[in-house]
Design an enzyme around this catalytic site. Structure first.
Site, PDB file in Angstrom:
ATOM      1  CB  CYS A  15      31.939 -99.122 -29.234  1.00 24.74           C
ATOM      2  SG  CYS A  15      30.232 -99.330 -28.685  1.00 24.74           S
TER       3      CYS A  15
ATOM      4  CG  HIS B 292      29.223-101.333 -33.008  1.00 24.44           C
ATOM      5  ND1 HIS B 292      30.268-101.452 -32.126  1.00 24.44           N
ATOM      6  CD2 HIS B 292      29.800-101.186 -34.243  1.00 24.44           C
ATOM      7  CE1 HIS B 292      31.414-101.387 -32.772  1.00 24.44           C
ATOM      8  NE2 HIS B 292      31.158-101.217 -34.057  1.00 24.44           N
TER       9      HIS B 292
ATOM     10  CG  ASP C   8      33.254-100.708 -36.668  1.00 23.37           C
ATOM     11  OD1 ASP C   8      33.669-100.700 -35.488  1.00 23.37           O
ATOM     12  OD2 ASP C   8      32.384-101.510 -37.084  1.00 23.37           O
TER      13      ASP C   8
END
Length: 216
Positions: free
Chosen positions: A38, A92, A108
């Site tokens: 990520c 994250h 996201d």
């Protein structure tokens, strides 16, 4: 990515008005994405804005979400198995575009929510509230200006290797990200000690107050 700036009229769910906001990423499917990387996915988003929409990069932020126990519950994640799509990540990373004081979009790439989503909707559905959680699960947010992140972030991907050197998950097919002074500083971004590392560390209520002033 498109070579020319595009705009899209987006409906802000907080009222009945419509606001034309620059659409930084016309298609999510065009964005660079590799599962379980990520931080690199978001780095690539920041690179695109810096290249194509350079006047907007100072309105963008990279946000690392973690805590001292490395257990952060996020809902509405595509990797979630239950009805609420709950995942407990060790950390994250998301991308924020904050063009106006009370307008902020969240990008996201791991969420099942629209891409992008207004921050008030994203917070409500993804973070919910700390009141239902034990302290070990409270979410903290390291907020870094995107232009700073592009300049300083580096990862040699060591965190995705097993002791024998094999990959836990296959890496992106582009070279590892380095900066002028580092080959790996990912840990500095994940750790949530206030006063240490890049950017600013906020708790959930502080994060909401900064990026969506009207939420209580």
């Amino acid at each position: 990515m498109a070579n020319e700036p595009q705009t899209r009229v987006m409906q802000d769910g907080s009222d009945n008005s419509k606001k034309t906001i620059l659409n930084l990423f016309p298609k999510q499917s065009d964005c660079s994405y590799v599962s379980c990387y990520c931080e690199e996915n978001i780095y690539k988003l920041a690179e695109v804005v810096n290249k194509i929409y350079c006047n907007e990069i100072n309105k963008c932020f990279v946000v690392f979400i973690s805590n001292p126990s490395r257990t952060v519950p996020l809902w509405r994640q595509r990797a979630g198995k239950d009805e609420d799509r709950l995942v407990i990540w060790d950390y994250h990373v998301i991308f924020l575009y904050h063009p106006e004081p009370e307008k902020c979009l969240v990008y996201d790439l791991d969420s099942e929510l629209p891409f992008p989503t207004y921050v008030h909707k994203y917070v409500t559905e993804t973070f919910r509230t700390d009141h239902i959680l034990k302290p070990d699960y409270f979410r903290y947010f390291r907020v870094i200006p995107a232009v700073e992140f592009i300049k300083e972030f580096a990862s040699d991907r060591r965190h995705m290797k097993r002791p024998d050197g094999s990959w836990i998950k296959p890496p992106p097919n582009y070279p590892a990200i380095t900066s002028s002074s580092n080959t790996h500083n990912l840990e500095e971004y994940i750790q949530m000690d206030i006063g240490k590392g890049p950017g600013q560390v906020l708790n959930l209520s502080q994060f909401v107050q900064r990026f969506y002033k009207s939420v209580t």
